[in-house]
Design a protein around this motif. Structure first.
Motif, PDB file in Angstrom:
ATOM      1  N   PRO A 174       0.821  -1.214   0.000  1.00 20.46           N
ATOM      2  CA  PRO A 174       0.000   0.000   0.000  1.00 20.46           C
ATOM      3  C   PRO A 174       0.860   1.272   0.000  1.00 20.46           C
ATOM      4  CG  PRO A 174       0.153  -0.875   2.220  1.00 20.46           C
ATOM      5  CD  PRO A 174       0.878  -1.851   1.331  1.00 20.46           C
ATOM      6  N   ALA A 175       0.311   2.359  -0.516  1.00 20.66           N
ATOM      7  CA  ALA A 175       0.976   3.650  -0.424  1.00 20.66           C
ATOM      8  C   ALA A 175       0.990   4.087   1.038  1.00 20.66           C
ATOM      9  CB  ALA A 175       0.236   4.679  -1.274  1.00 20.66           C
ATOM     10  N   LEU A 176       2.134   4.539   1.503  1.00 18.23           N
ATOM     11  CA  LEU A 176       2.298   4.913   2.907  1.00 18.23           C
ATOM     12  C   LEU A 176       2.296   6.434   3.076  1.00 18.23           C
ATOM     13  CD1 LEU A 176       5.148   2.438   3.947  1.00 18.23           C
ATOM     14  CD2 LEU A 176       2.674   2.042   3.885  1.00 18.23           C
ATOM     15  N   ARG A 177       1.720   6.873   4.199  1.00 18.94           N
ATOM     16  CA  ARG A 177       1.759   8.291   4.587  1.00 18.94           C
ATOM     17  C   ARG A 177       2.085   8.358   6.077  1.00 18.94           C
ATOM     18  NH1 ARG A 177      -2.566  11.577   4.436  1.00 18.94           N
ATOM     19  NH2 ARG A 177      -3.996   9.873   4.965  1.00 18.94           N
TER      20      ARG A 177
ATOM     21  N   VAL B 130       8.962   2.864  10.733  1.00 17.24           N
ATOM     22  CA  VAL B 130       8.639   3.657   9.547  1.00 17.24           C
ATOM     23  C   VAL B 130       9.711   3.492   8.478  1.00 17.24           C
ATOM     24  CG1 VAL B 130       8.340   6.005   8.674  1.00 17.24           C
ATOM     25  CG2 VAL B 130       7.231   5.320  10.807  1.00 17.24           C
ATOM     26  N   GLU B 131      10.969   3.555   8.871  1.00 14.58           N
ATOM     27  CA  GLU B 131      12.056   3.434   7.891  1.00 14.58           C
ATOM     28  C   GLU B 131      12.056   2.063   7.228  1.00 14.58           C
ATOM     29  OE1 GLU B 131      15.522   4.366  10.116  1.00 14.58           O
ATOM     30  OE2 GLU B 131      15.027   6.496  10.312  1.00 14.58           O
ATOM     31  N   ASP B 132      11.859   0.999   8.020  1.00 15.23           N
ATOM     32  CA  ASP B 132      11.833  -0.350   7.450  1.00 15.23           C
ATOM     33  C   ASP B 132      10.660  -0.521   6.493  1.00 15.23           C
ATOM     34  OD1 ASP B 132      14.069  -0.949   8.928  1.00 15.23           O
ATOM     35  OD2 ASP B 132      13.012  -2.124  10.450  1.00 15.23           O
ATOM     36  N   ALA B 133       9.503   0.011   6.880  1.00 16.97           N
ATOM     37  CA  ALA B 133       8.317  -0.107   6.034  1.00 16.97           C
ATOM     38  C   ALA B 133       8.498   0.660   4.730  1.00 16.97           C
ATOM     39  CB  ALA B 133       7.085   0.404   6.780  1.00 16.97           C
ATOM     40  N   THR B 134       9.093   1.828   4.816  1.00 18.42           N
ATOM     41  CA  THR B 134       9.309   2.644   3.625  1.00 18.42           C
ATOM     42  C   THR B 134      10.254   1.955   2.653  1.00 18.42           C
ATOM     43  OG1 THR B 134       8.954   4.678   4.899  1.00 18.42           O
ATOM     44  CG2 THR B 134      10.086   4.894   2.788  1.00 18.42           C
ATOM     45  N   ARG B 135      11.285   1.323   3.183  1.00 15.47           N
ATOM     46  CA  ARG B 135      12.202   0.587   2.308  1.00 15.47           C
ATOM     47  C   ARG B 135      11.499  -0.583   1.638  1.00 15.47           C
ATOM     48  NH1 ARG B 135      16.167   1.683   6.355  1.00 15.47           N
ATOM     49  NH2 ARG B 135      15.618  -0.262   7.422  1.00 15.47           N
TER      50      ARG B 135
END
Length: 253
Positions: free
Chosen positions: A173-176, A234-239
Motif C-alpha cells: 500500500p501507499a504509505l503516509r 517507519v524506515e523499514d516499512a518505507t524501504r
C-alpha cells in the motif's frame, strides 16, 4: 476403487493443512457434486488464501465441479495482491480482528486507514468490512471462510514485526507515515501552538512549536524526536514498500 481427485497446493499454502497431512499432493474422494472451492477448503485452505486454480491445466474458478480423476493445482495469492478501490482511494482500507491490536497501531503509524475494536465479534467485523469495503485481516481461519465476507487475508507471523512485513509485502500500500492517530485512526490536523497549550505539559510547550490534533478523538501530537523504535518501523516499512514521506520527523504524543 472409489474415484478420486488429485489436488496439488503451493508450498505457501501447506501451513493451512493439518500437520498429519501436510503434503503438496492430496487425493480426495470424488462425489460428483462438490465444487472446487469446497474441495480446497476441505483440505484446510481458506479460499481467500487460494490464488489461481487450474483443473487439467485449464483455469477454473471456485464454483467449478472437477470430474473424477482430475488433476487440480492451487497456487498461492500473487503478491502484491490487488484490492478493488473506491473512487478517490489511493490505498486499501483495513479492519483487524481483536487479536491484532499492536499491528493495527503500527499500520496507523504508517498512515494506513485501519479500523480496530478490541470488543468486536466476528459477525460485526464482517459487516464493517463489507459496508466500508475494508480488507479484513485475521489469523482466524474460520473467519476467512465466512461466505459473506467480501475480502479477507490471513496474517502470517506470530510477532507484530513479522505481521507488518507480511501485510506490506502482500498489499504494497501507499504509505503516509505520521498522518493518522494511532489511538483511533483519525486524521491528524495541523494546529497552532496556542490552540493546544492547555492540553500539553509546560516542558513540551517550551520544547516544541509544531503540533497536530486528531480530528476524531482530539489527541494532541507534536513534532519531535520520537523513540528510535517507531522511527525504525517507519524506515523499514518505507524501504519495503518503496513509498512514504517525511520519515525523519515524527509525531510524539
Amino acid at each position: 476403487m472409489e474415484p478420486e481427485i488429485t489436488i496439488r497446493v503451493a508450498d505457501e499454502l501447506l501451513m493451512f493443512l493439518p500437520a498429519a497431512r501436510r503434503e503438496r499432493v492430496s487425493r480426495v474422494p470424488h462425489d460428483g457434486t462438490s465444487t472446487l472451492g469446497h474441495l480446497v477448503e476441505s483440505l484446510g485452505v481458506p479460499l481467500p488464501e487460494a490464488g489461481p486454480m487450474t483443473v487439467g491445466g485449464e483455469a477454473a474458478g471456485p464454483s467449478a465441479r472437477p470430474d473424477a480423476g482430475a488433476d487440480v493445482h492451487v497456487a498461492a495469492v500473487p503478491r502484491p495482491q490487488r484490492v478493488p478501490l473506491e473512487p478517490g482511494q489511493t490505498a486499501p482500507r483495513f479492519v483487524l480482528d481483536v487479536h491484532l491490536g499492536t499491528l493495527a497501531r503500527r499500520m496507523r503509524l504508517l498512515g494506513l486507514d485501519t479500523a480496530y475494536h478490541n470488543d468486536m465479534d466476528d459477525p460485526a467485523l464482517v459487516v464493517q468490512a463489507n459496508e466500508e469495503r475494508r480488507v479484513l485481516l485475521t489469523q482466524d481461519r474460520g473467519l476467512l471462510r465466512r461466505r459473506a465476507l467480501w475480502f479477507g487475508a490471513y496474517v502470517r507471523g506470530s510477532r507484530p514485526d513479522a505481521q507488518l512485513r507480511d501485510v506490506l509485502d502482500r498489499f504494497a500500500p501507499a504509505l503516509r507515515p505520521w498522518t493518522r492517530c494511532t489511538a483511533c485512526n483519525g486524521d491528524l490536523i495541523p494546529v497552532d501552538k496556542h490552540e493546544v497549550e492547555d492540553d500539553i505539559e509546560a516542558g513540551t510547550r517550551r520544547s516544541y512549536d509544531v503540533y497536530g490534533r486528531c480530528g476524531d478523538c482530539g489527541q494532541v501530537y507534536w513534532r519531535g524526536a520520537h523513540g528510535d523504535h517507531l522511527e525504525r518501523i517507519v524506515e523499514d516499512a518505507t524501504r519495503l514498500v518503496g513509498s512514504g514521506s517525511d520519515t525523519g520527523r515524527s509525531w510524539s504524543s
